[in-house]
Design an enzyme around this catalytic site. Sequence first.
Site, PDB file in Angstrom:
ATOM      1  N   LYS A   1      96.592  64.283 -26.190  1.00  0.00           N
ATOM      2  CA  LYS A   1      98.011  64.080 -26.506  1.00  0.00           C
ATOM      3  C   LYS A   1      98.399  62.604 -26.384  1.00  0.00           C
ATOM      4  CE  LYS A   1      99.357  67.045 -23.331  1.00  0.00           C
ATOM      5  NZ  LYS A   1      98.032  67.509 -22.827  1.00  0.00           N
ATOM      6  N   THR A   2      98.033  61.997 -25.275  1.00  0.00           N
ATOM      7  CA  THR A   2      98.362  60.579 -25.071  1.00  0.00           C
ATOM      8  C   THR A   2      97.596  59.694 -26.049  1.00  0.00           C
ATOM      9  OG1 THR A   2      98.747  61.006 -22.724  1.00  0.00           O
ATOM     10  CG2 THR A   2      98.450  58.709 -23.380  1.00  0.00           C
TER      11      THR A   2
ATOM     12  N   ASP B   1     105.400  61.876 -21.287  1.00  0.00           N
ATOM     13  CA  ASP B   1     104.400  62.854 -20.878  1.00  0.00           C
ATOM     14  C   ASP B   1     105.066  63.905 -19.985  1.00  0.00           C
ATOM     15  OD1 ASP B   1     101.946  64.029 -20.731  1.00  0.00           O
ATOM     16  OD2 ASP B   1     101.092  62.601 -19.304  1.00  0.00           O
TER      17      ASP B   1
ATOM     18  N   THR C   1     102.188  70.443 -21.266  1.00  0.00           N
ATOM     19  CA  THR C   1     101.172  71.469 -21.049  1.00  0.00           C
ATOM     20  C   THR C   1     101.820  72.844 -20.983  1.00  0.00           C
ATOM     21  OG1 THR C   1     101.397  71.120 -18.660  1.00  0.00           O
ATOM     22  CG2 THR C   1      99.650  69.903 -19.774  1.00  0.00           C
TER      23      THR C   1
ATOM     24  N   ARG D   1      88.392  64.405 -22.192  1.00  0.00           N
ATOM     25  CA  ARG D   1      88.547  63.639 -20.951  1.00  0.00           C
ATOM     26  C   ARG D   1      87.443  63.970 -19.960  1.00  0.00           C
ATOM     27  NH1 ARG D   1      93.903  64.698 -17.867  1.00  0.00           N
ATOM     28  NH2 ARG D   1      94.797  63.339 -19.441  1.00  0.00           N
TER      29      ARG D   1
END
Length: 351
Positions: free
Chosen positions: A81-82, A126, A175, A234
Amino acid sequence: MGNENPQEGKAAGESSVALLSKKADPAEETSEFISLRPKSLKEYIGQAEVVEALSIAIEAALQRKEALDHILFHAPPGLGKTTLAHIIAEEMGVNMTVTSGPALEKGGDLLGILTHLEEGDILFIDEIHRLPRVVEEFLYPAMEDFAVDFIFDKGVHARSHRYRLARFVLVGATTRAGLLSAPLRERFGILRSLDFYSEEDLVLIAKRSAVLLNVEMNTDGAYEIARRSRGTPRIVNRLLKRVRDFAQVRGDGIIRKGTVCEALELEGVDEKGLTVLDRKFLKAIIDFYKGGPVGIEAIAATLQEESDTLVDVVEPYLLKIGFLTRTSSGRKISEETYRHFGLPIQQGLFR
């Protein structure tokens, strides 16, 4: 390639936002993790439908010389997402301001950010579902009308002044999309959900990251890291760094399948990608609640963990691989979980 951990609050004297310039030099970045991020949609691996949709939206906006619609990304942690927010800013050639829902404690925090944004700039929030209600209400006119209202004085002397904002783009990441209020969710023009990555995509990500980290790795090593990475870029990058250290100290510096297995055994990551917390979660349901169903709060109390951590970090992958099911009565272990742990399956439990 995934997003950063959400900021849990502001320490004394610490700013709640970060400004990223489109002219930032990658060589000046101090975080090795940041350096592993792809810089463009062409470099991005996986999420083909999301990437294609964003490519079309960006190209159309550039042709019209307009800002993008507001964008909302929904996914478990670490799925990009980031990273996508960074790429959008890069592709649009604008600056990006980064903050998080918990960091914006009052309306003034948000107003200070909004009034400093320039035309087309991106504001990335976020964990946007954790915005306080009072802050969220300031966002409504900002997103819709690109304006904010200031109230002066109180009572009969109260007067309002509308301050016009530059046309900015809000990129939200969450999330827990279900926790977003309907008025906020409806103000986003582009809503995209990111899914867990295939092993093939994770292998490509592992190989790309190995090149950037200047470490030698064969295909079997890349595959072993990928299949233990819970479908999450990640985690690929995190495990790759731990295996790199192990290969450097205990091996010849080359990452092979055997090296990965030895290194990740030390890390407590098994062949399915389950961590120590995952196994505690599953075994708690088996040992204390006879395989379920059981409520998440009861599991959290047993493990002495926050229920939000279990819901956001542990459960999505377990649900994805079929080790856990959610029922109206609570969480329940699957037959596959018993097989994974080598435990006898209770007769009649799954009938």
